[in-house]
Design an enzyme around this catalytic site. Structure first.
Site, mmCIF file in Angstrom:
data_model
loop_
_atom_site.group_PDB
_atom_site.id
_atom_site.type_symbol
_atom_site.label_atom_id
_atom_site.label_comp_id
_atom_site.label_asym_id
_atom_site.label_seq_id
_atom_site.Cartn_x
_atom_site.Cartn_y
_atom_site.Cartn_z
ATOM 1 C CB CYS A 128 -0.933 -0.089 1.309
ATOM 2 S SG CYS A 128 -0.007 0.427 2.666
ATOM 3 N NE ARG A 185 6.022 -21.767 -11.334
ATOM 4 C CZ ARG A 185 5.958 -22.404 -10.112
ATOM 5 N NH1 ARG A 185 5.930 -23.593 -10.138
ATOM 6 N NH2 ARG A 185 5.782 -21.733 -8.688
HETATM 7 P P1 NAD Z 1 6.779 -28.169 -6.782
HETATM 8 O O1 NAD Z 1 5.667 -29.262 -6.582
HETATM 9 O O2 NAD Z 1 7.077 -27.896 -8.373
HETATM 10 O O3 NAD Z 1 8.071 -28.510 -6.163
HETATM 11 C C1 NAD Z 1 7.924 -29.053 -4.830
HETATM 12 C C2 NAD Z 1 9.214 -29.972 -4.716
HETATM 13 O O4 NAD Z 1 9.052 -30.487 -3.306
HETATM 14 C C3 NAD Z 1 8.778 -31.321 -5.596
HETATM 15 O O5 NAD Z 1 9.996 -31.562 -6.557
HETATM 16 C C4 NAD Z 1 8.839 -32.228 -4.508
HETATM 17 O O6 NAD Z 1 9.093 -33.716 -4.882
HETATM 18 C C5 NAD Z 1 9.399 -31.796 -3.355
HETATM 19 N N1 NAD Z 1 9.195 -32.348 -2.043
HETATM 20 C C6 NAD Z 1 7.996 -32.707 -1.588
HETATM 21 N N2 NAD Z 1 8.048 -33.211 -0.356
HETATM 22 C C7 NAD Z 1 9.398 -33.170 -0.004
HETATM 23 C C8 NAD Z 1 10.097 -33.684 1.150
HETATM 24 N N3 NAD Z 1 9.372 -34.159 2.267
HETATM 25 N N4 NAD Z 1 11.469 -33.682 1.031
HETATM 26 C C9 NAD Z 1 11.911 -33.048 0.051
HETATM 27 N N5 NAD Z 1 11.636 -32.929 -1.270
HETATM 28 C C10 NAD Z 1 10.165 -32.865 -0.961
HETATM 29 O O7 NAD Z 1 6.237 -26.670 -6.095
HETATM 30 P P2 NAD Z 1 6.595 -25.180 -6.180
HETATM 31 O O8 NAD Z 1 5.606 -24.516 -7.042
HETATM 32 O O9 NAD Z 1 8.366 -25.149 -6.543
HETATM 33 O O10 NAD Z 1 6.426 -24.518 -4.919
HETATM 34 C C11 NAD Z 1 7.214 -25.047 -3.931
HETATM 35 C C12 NAD Z 1 6.619 -24.598 -2.548
HETATM 36 O O11 NAD Z 1 6.501 -23.324 -2.366
HETATM 37 C C13 NAD Z 1 4.945 -24.813 -2.262
HETATM 38 O O12 NAD Z 1 4.586 -25.166 -0.880
HETATM 39 C C14 NAD Z 1 4.335 -23.649 -2.633
HETATM 40 O O13 NAD Z 1 3.127 -23.490 -1.945
HETATM 41 C C15 NAD Z 1 5.446 -22.716 -1.896
HETATM 42 N N6 NAD Z 1 5.253 -21.257 -2.157
HETATM 43 C C16 NAD Z 1 5.457 -20.434 -1.351
HETATM 44 C C17 NAD Z 1 5.623 -19.015 -1.539
HETATM 45 C C18 NAD Z 1 5.986 -17.996 -0.660
HETATM 46 O O14 NAD Z 1 5.851 -16.901 -0.786
HETATM 47 N N7 NAD Z 1 6.216 -18.537 0.672
HETATM 48 C C19 NAD Z 1 5.731 -18.721 -2.819
HETATM 49 C C20 NAD Z 1 5.298 -19.671 -3.921
HETATM 50 C C21 NAD Z 1 5.185 -20.846 -3.351
HETATM 51 ZN ZN ZN Z 2 2.766 -18.813 -5.943
#
Ligand code: NAD
Ligand code: ZN
Length: 379
Positions: free
Chosen positions: A99, A372
């Site tokens: 904001c 992606r």
């Molecule tokens: P993605 O599914 O492409 O990648 C996640 C990876 O984590 C996968 O390769 C999966 O095999 C691996 N994984 C899952 N459980 C695991 C474990 N216990 N040990 C090791 N590896 C494991 O997802 P992404 O789009 O890259 O997003 C990743 C995370 O970030 C998600 O939880 C998403 O919601 C989060 N995220 C957070 C924010 C933020 O601002 N904090 C922003 C965007 C995304």
């Molecule tokens: Zn996101």
């Protein structure tokens, strides 16, 4: 020609129920109200956060809803009070806003705007607590203030980064969430020193962007941790130097990493959303100086458990939304990093589908294939 004050009818992918394929519907998009902007989305991509709220297994169900938060578009019209955007401007919508007036926006350290910080349960606009989307008069809920799985959407002006109009929106749209999040988690929050060791948990687009941040910082060891071995080949392109699959070991992965690094890594960044990985990411950093950063979105009931001694032994635990970037102030310059070839985005984009096949992007993410998937709205 501006169509301010007119309802637009366009296509949107509606999530009617948890876990059911999205349905492309004709929706009505109301004009932008005070401090709002209506934008035409040209490209959007799928982030794992969309999938969690669509599955609604570990999150509160809000349906029917238009999901989507990683995108690029062009301003169609602006509502009352909007002065810094005009029709034709190129923008990236962001799930958390700025904001520019609250204590957080004025602080150099925070991007947790009081007014516009992420709220995953709210399905309406802040101004009047109503939705701008409807089908035959029935409201359809918004998602994190962005709802980009629609040809047109209405967003608060504080959640829009105005970017260089020469930047290709089909590439820089991934900076609207995942890539900026991972990159910022390392560069702005973990801040590894040159020559240090960094562990990245989860090698999806967010984790690999975090690895890219470690490479840019001059880390000498970047240890990638993932349960999906297919990720390892891909991760080599992002500077990951070593791999650990927790499934290959009988002892906890934090112990494996401590053995590999003589006591622990200097920094770790967790990008999985799984509580076990969050705890391991914290416990694998070196005592005395290690810093762990949580990025993954947890199950709503998840509880972080560790011995307080792990903290007393001078380890630091942090977390971040959107890599601590302020969307309006900082994202235009991250786009410039791509334009100057300091940051490569092409390697994150592994798939593309026309809007009519948006459910394929969900299938790919559920199967753990690719990073992606760009969804082309015009098709
Ligand atoms: P993605 O599914 O492409 O990648 C996640 C990876 O984590 C996968 O390769 C999966 O095999 C691996 N994984 C899952 N459980 C695991 C474990 N216990 N040990 C090791 N590896 C494991 O997802 P992404 O789009 O890259 O997003 C990743 C995370 O970030 C998600 O939880 C998403 O919601 C989060 N995220 C957070 C924010 C933020 O601002 N904090 C922003 C965007 C995304
Ligand atoms: Zn996101």
């Amino acid at each position: 020609m501006s169509s301010t004050n007119q309802v637009i009818r366009c296509k949107a992918a509606v999530a009617w129920e948890a876990g059911k394929p999205l349905v492309i519907e004709e929706v009505e998009v109301a004009p932008p109200e005070k401090m709002e902007v209506r934008i035409k989305i040209l490209f959007t991509s799928l982030c794992h956060t969309d999938v969690y709220f669509w599955e609604a297994k570990g999150q509160n169900p809000v349906f029917p809803r238009i999901l989507g938060h990683e995108a690029g578009g062009v301003v169609e019209s602006v509502g009352e009070g909007v002065t810094d955007l005009q029709p034709g401007d190129h923008v990236l919508p962001v799930f958390t806003g700025e904001c520019k007036e609250c204590a957080h926006c004025k602080s150099e350290e925070s991007n947790m705007c009081d007014l516009l910080r992420i709220n995953t349960d709210r399905g309406v606009m802040i101004h009047d607590q109503k939705s701008r989307f409807s089908i035959n008069g029935k409201p359809i809920f918004h998602f994190v203030g962005t709802s980009t799985f629609s040809e047109y959407t209405v967003v608060h002006v504080g959640c829009l980064a105005k970017i260089n109009p020469l930047a290709p929106l089909d590439k820089v749209c991934v900076l609207s969430c995942g890539i900026s999040t991972g990159l910022g988690a390392t560069l702005n929050v973990a801040k590894p020193k040159k020559g240090s060791s960094v562990a990245i948990f989860g090698l999806g687009a967010v984790g690999l962007a975090a690895a890219e941040g470690a490479r840019i910082s001059g880390a000498s060891r970047i240890i990638g941790v993932d349960l999906n071995a297919n990720r390892f080949e891909l991760a080599k392109k992002f500077g990951v130097t070593e791999f650990v699959n927790p499934k290959d070991h009988t002892k906890p992965v934090q112990e494996v990493i401590a053995e590999m690094t003589n006591g622990g890594v200097d920094r770790s960044v967790e990008c999985t959303g799984h509580i076990d990985a969050m705890i391991s990411a914290f416990e694998c950093v070196h005592d005395g100086w290690g810093v762990a950063v949580l990025v993954g979105v947890p199950h709503k009931d998840a509880v972080f458990k560790t011995s307080p001694l792990n903290l007393l032994n001078e380890r630091t635990l942090k977390g971040t939304f959107f890599g601590n970037y302020k969307p309006r102030s900082d994202i235009p310059s991250v786009v410039e990093k791509y334009m100057n070839k300091e940051l490569e985005l092409e390697k994150f984009i592994t798939h593309e589908v026309p809007f009519s096949e948006i459910n394929k992007a969900f299938d790919l993410m559920l199967k753990g294939e690719g990073l992606r998937c760009i969804i082309r709205m015009g098709e």
